[in-house]
Motif scaffolding. Structure first.
Motif, PDB file in Angstrom:
ATOM      1  N   GLN A  98       0.830  -1.204   0.000  1.00 41.66           N
ATOM      2  CA  GLN A  98       0.000   0.000   0.000  1.00 41.66           C
ATOM      3  C   GLN A  98       0.862   1.250   0.000  1.00 41.66           C
ATOM      4  O   GLN A  98       1.724   1.429   0.867  1.00 41.66           O
ATOM      5  N   THR A 101      -1.139   5.894  -5.158  1.00 42.72           N
ATOM      6  CA  THR A 101      -1.454   5.397  -6.484  1.00 42.72           C
ATOM      7  C   THR A 101      -0.466   5.957  -7.502  1.00 42.72           C
ATOM      8  O   THR A 101      -0.008   7.108  -7.380  1.00 42.72           O
ATOM      9  N   VAL A 125      -5.007   9.272  -3.699  1.00 44.79           N
ATOM     10  CA  VAL A 125      -5.411   7.923  -3.293  1.00 44.79           C
ATOM     11  C   VAL A 125      -4.179   7.169  -2.812  1.00 44.79           C
ATOM     12  O   VAL A 125      -3.112   7.235  -3.435  1.00 44.79           O
ATOM     13  N   GLN A 127      -3.450   3.100  -1.904  1.00 47.27           N
ATOM     14  CA  GLN A 127      -4.076   1.788  -1.992  1.00 47.27           C
ATOM     15  C   GLN A 127      -3.014   0.742  -2.301  1.00 47.27           C
ATOM     16  O   GLN A 127      -1.851   1.061  -2.550  1.00 47.27           O
ATOM     17  N   THR A 128      -3.421  -0.517  -2.276  1.00 48.30           N
ATOM     18  CA  THR A 128      -2.483  -1.601  -2.549  1.00 48.30           C
ATOM     19  C   THR A 128      -2.236  -1.707  -4.045  1.00 48.30           C
ATOM     20  O   THR A 128      -3.176  -1.708  -4.850  1.00 48.30           O
ATOM     21  N   GLU A 142      -3.667  -1.925  -9.714  1.00 47.83           N
ATOM     22  CA  GLU A 142      -4.016  -1.399  -8.404  1.00 47.83           C
ATOM     23  C   GLU A 142      -5.412  -1.848  -7.992  1.00 47.83           C
ATOM     24  O   GLU A 142      -6.213  -2.293  -8.822  1.00 47.83           O
ATOM     25  N   ASN A 143      -5.695  -1.709  -6.714  1.00 48.95           N
ATOM     26  CA  ASN A 143      -6.945  -2.200  -6.138  1.00 48.95           C
ATOM     27  C   ASN A 143      -8.166  -1.521  -6.770  1.00 48.95           C
ATOM     28  O   ASN A 143      -8.242  -0.289  -6.822  1.00 48.95           O
ATOM     29  N   GLU A 145     -12.132  -0.354  -6.873  1.00 48.91           N
ATOM     30  CA  GLU A 145     -13.237  -0.010  -5.973  1.00 48.91           C
ATOM     31  C   GLU A 145     -14.126   0.988  -6.703  1.00 48.91           C
ATOM     32  O   GLU A 145     -13.650   2.009  -7.189  1.00 48.91           O
TER      33      GLU A 145
END
Length: 288
Positions: A98, A101, A125, A127-128, A142-143, A145
């Motif tokens: 994480q 981004t 952002v 994120q992982t 990337e994750n 959502e």
């Protein structure tokens, strides 16, 4: 921190009392307009390792602070839980875990006293990710959502049911004069599978940032545009799309940017002047 809300201040537990969040600027008309806040929640801890493994560089990094949680209060102890900001490892050109981004360039953020600063004008952002870097090029998955607005309005629908990661490509370069620039592109699948809904759509965006020296001073700037960007811009001020009467996603277009001039008065004193803006609109299409 002193804040003046023309439409009434949010409650003390509100996120926007911690830092500027564009989506919460409307306040509460039942409260007063002017408030003062003291807090230690920006306190930050990090730990980094760097190891040589037979000529390969292995790096680990973890960082915590105490923002965004609503699990404490200001009445007695101000006890707030730590939250994870970064947690990743890097092995040569690969980064996994994480962090920021790849679509965002944190090095171009204006130097403002607020925690984020020009929040509405920038991608922001963490994120992982799985990222590969080669010279000035970066490529990442990337994750995913998805955030959408229900048909007719209402509370945000958040869906994490996507099977396709977000794809980001970025190029970093600099000029002989010392200016630094980045160009990034994002492609993502918007996916909602909740109750009787099962719909997908494509979102995309492009972003440009620059840090330009002006003598001892500098200018920082950013411009971002896309269709279905949603949570990537302005701390998710606008969603990625709206559900139409048939339960299909209609994407929301968004545009944002900032420009900031930083002046050094002395080696120890400096000031920044920043302008930032954001716009989102829904482009309705007719389906037959």
């Amino acid at each position: 921190m002193f804040s003046d809300y023309s439409n009434g201040a949010p409650d003390s537990s509100n996120l926007s009392r911690q830092f500027y969040v564009p989506g919460t600027i409307y306040g509460d008309t039942s409260n007063g307009n002017q408030v003062v806040d003291f807090q230690a929640r920006e306190t930050r801890f990090n730990f980094k390792t760097s190891t040589d493994l037979d000529g390969h560089k292995l790096t680990g990094f973890i960082e915590l602070d105490f923002f965004t949680h609503g699990d404490g209060n200001e009445r007695v102890s101000n006890s707030y839980s730590p939250r994870i900001r970064h947690a990743f490892i890097s092995y040569d050109n690969w980064t996994v875990g994480q962090t920021w981004t790849t679509f965002q360039n944190p090095g171009a953020l204006p130097e403002n006293l607020d925690f984020v600063g020009a929040a509405e004008g920038t991608p922001f952002v963490r994120q992982t990710i799985v990222r590969y870097t080669n010279g000035g090029f970066q490529f990442a998955i990337e994750n995913p959502e998805t955030t959408v607005t229900p048909n007719g309005g209402g509370a945000r629908i958040t869906s994490g049911s996507g099977m396709v990661p977000d794809f980001v490509a970025r190029y970093n370069f600099k000029t002989e004069g010392g200016a630094k620039f980045t160009v990034a592109g994002l492609a993502r699948q918007l996916n909602v599978e909740i109750d009787n809904l099962d719909t997908q759509e494509i979102g995309y965006g492009v972003s440009f940032t620059g840090v330009i020296p002006v003598g001892d001073d500098d200018i920082k700037l950013s411009a971002t545009a896309g269709d279905g960007l949603g949570r990537y811009m302005a701390l998710n001020y606008a969603n990625a799309g709206v559900l139409d009467a048939n339960g299909e996603i209609e994407t929301i277009s968004s545009y944002g940017g900032f420009a900031s001039y930083r002046h050094w008065w002395t080696d120890q004193w400096r000031s920044s002047f920043t302008l930032s803006g954001f716009k989102a609109l829904r482009l309705t299409t007719m389906k037959h």
